[in-house]
Scaffold this motif. Structure first.
Motif, PDB file in Angstrom:
ATOM      1  N   THR A   6       0.859  -1.182   0.000  1.00 44.61           N
ATOM      2  CA  THR A   6       0.000   0.000   0.000  1.00 44.61           C
ATOM      3  C   THR A   6       0.896   1.232   0.000  1.00 44.61           C
ATOM      4  O   THR A   6       1.722   1.393   0.896  1.00 44.61           O
ATOM      5  CB  THR A   6      -0.894   0.016   1.258  1.00 44.61           C
ATOM      6  N   PRO A   8       2.198   5.034   0.543  1.00 46.19           N
ATOM      7  CA  PRO A   8       1.900   5.996   1.613  1.00 46.19           C
ATOM      8  C   PRO A   8       0.927   7.065   1.106  1.00 46.19           C
ATOM      9  O   PRO A   8       0.852   7.332  -0.097  1.00 46.19           O
ATOM     10  CB  PRO A   8       3.260   6.608   1.931  1.00 46.19           C
ATOM     11  N   ALA A   9       0.199   7.636   2.019  1.00 47.18           N
ATOM     12  CA  ALA A   9      -0.743   8.698   1.655  1.00 47.18           C
ATOM     13  C   ALA A   9       0.017   9.933   1.176  1.00 47.18           C
ATOM     14  O   ALA A   9       1.092  10.251   1.687  1.00 47.18           O
ATOM     15  CB  ALA A   9      -1.609   9.054   2.848  1.00 47.18           C
ATOM     16  N   GLU A  10      -0.552  10.610   0.187  1.00 48.04           N
ATOM     17  CA  GLU A  10       0.050  11.865  -0.290  1.00 48.04           C
ATOM     18  C   GLU A  10      -0.295  12.989   0.675  1.00 48.04           C
ATOM     19  O   GLU A  10      -1.342  12.950   1.327  1.00 48.04           O
ATOM     20  CB  GLU A  10      -0.497  12.226  -1.674  1.00 48.04           C
ATOM     21  N   GLN A  12      -1.820  16.334   2.053  1.00 46.98           N
ATOM     22  CA  GLN A  12      -3.040  17.073   1.719  1.00 46.98           C
ATOM     23  C   GLN A  12      -2.620  18.492   1.362  1.00 46.98           C
ATOM     24  O   GLN A  12      -2.725  19.410   2.166  1.00 46.98           O
ATOM     25  CB  GLN A  12      -4.021  17.057   2.896  1.00 46.98           C
ATOM     26  N   THR A  53       3.153   7.955  -6.481  1.00 45.92           N
ATOM     27  CA  THR A  53       2.564   8.526  -5.276  1.00 45.92           C
ATOM     28  C   THR A  53       3.655   9.250  -4.486  1.00 45.92           C
ATOM     29  O   THR A  53       4.756   8.747  -4.346  1.00 45.92           O
ATOM     30  CB  THR A  53       1.949   7.411  -4.412  1.00 45.92           C
TER      31      THR A  53
END
Length: 71
Positions: A6, A8-10, A12, A53
């Motif tokens: 998965t 990592p989140a970008e 915000q 990402t």
């Protein structure tokens, strides 16, 4: 078969907020805000189009960010 990792989140963060900033300042700011890769490119540069990402791209003209986009 190994599981697909998965990403990592970008951050915000809006790429449009970097337009017209000094390129060095924009790069520092982007890293502080959590972008793992920041890529500064001259206008018309030939680049690969794969999406990564956590990468923020800058098109730099005359030392200022003219365009910014994710991936």
């Amino acid at each position: 078969m190994a599981p697909i990792p998965t990403p990592p989140a970008e951050p915000q963060d809006s790429p449009e907020g970097y337009v017209d900033l000094d390129s060095e300042h924009a790069e520092r700011l982007a890293r502080q805000r959590g972008w793992s890769t920041v890529r500064s490119l001259p206008p018309g540069a030939i680049i690969t189009m794969e999406y990564r990402t956590g990468r923020l791209n800058f098109e730099v003209r005359d030392g200022r960010v003219a365009r910014a986009w994710k991936g």
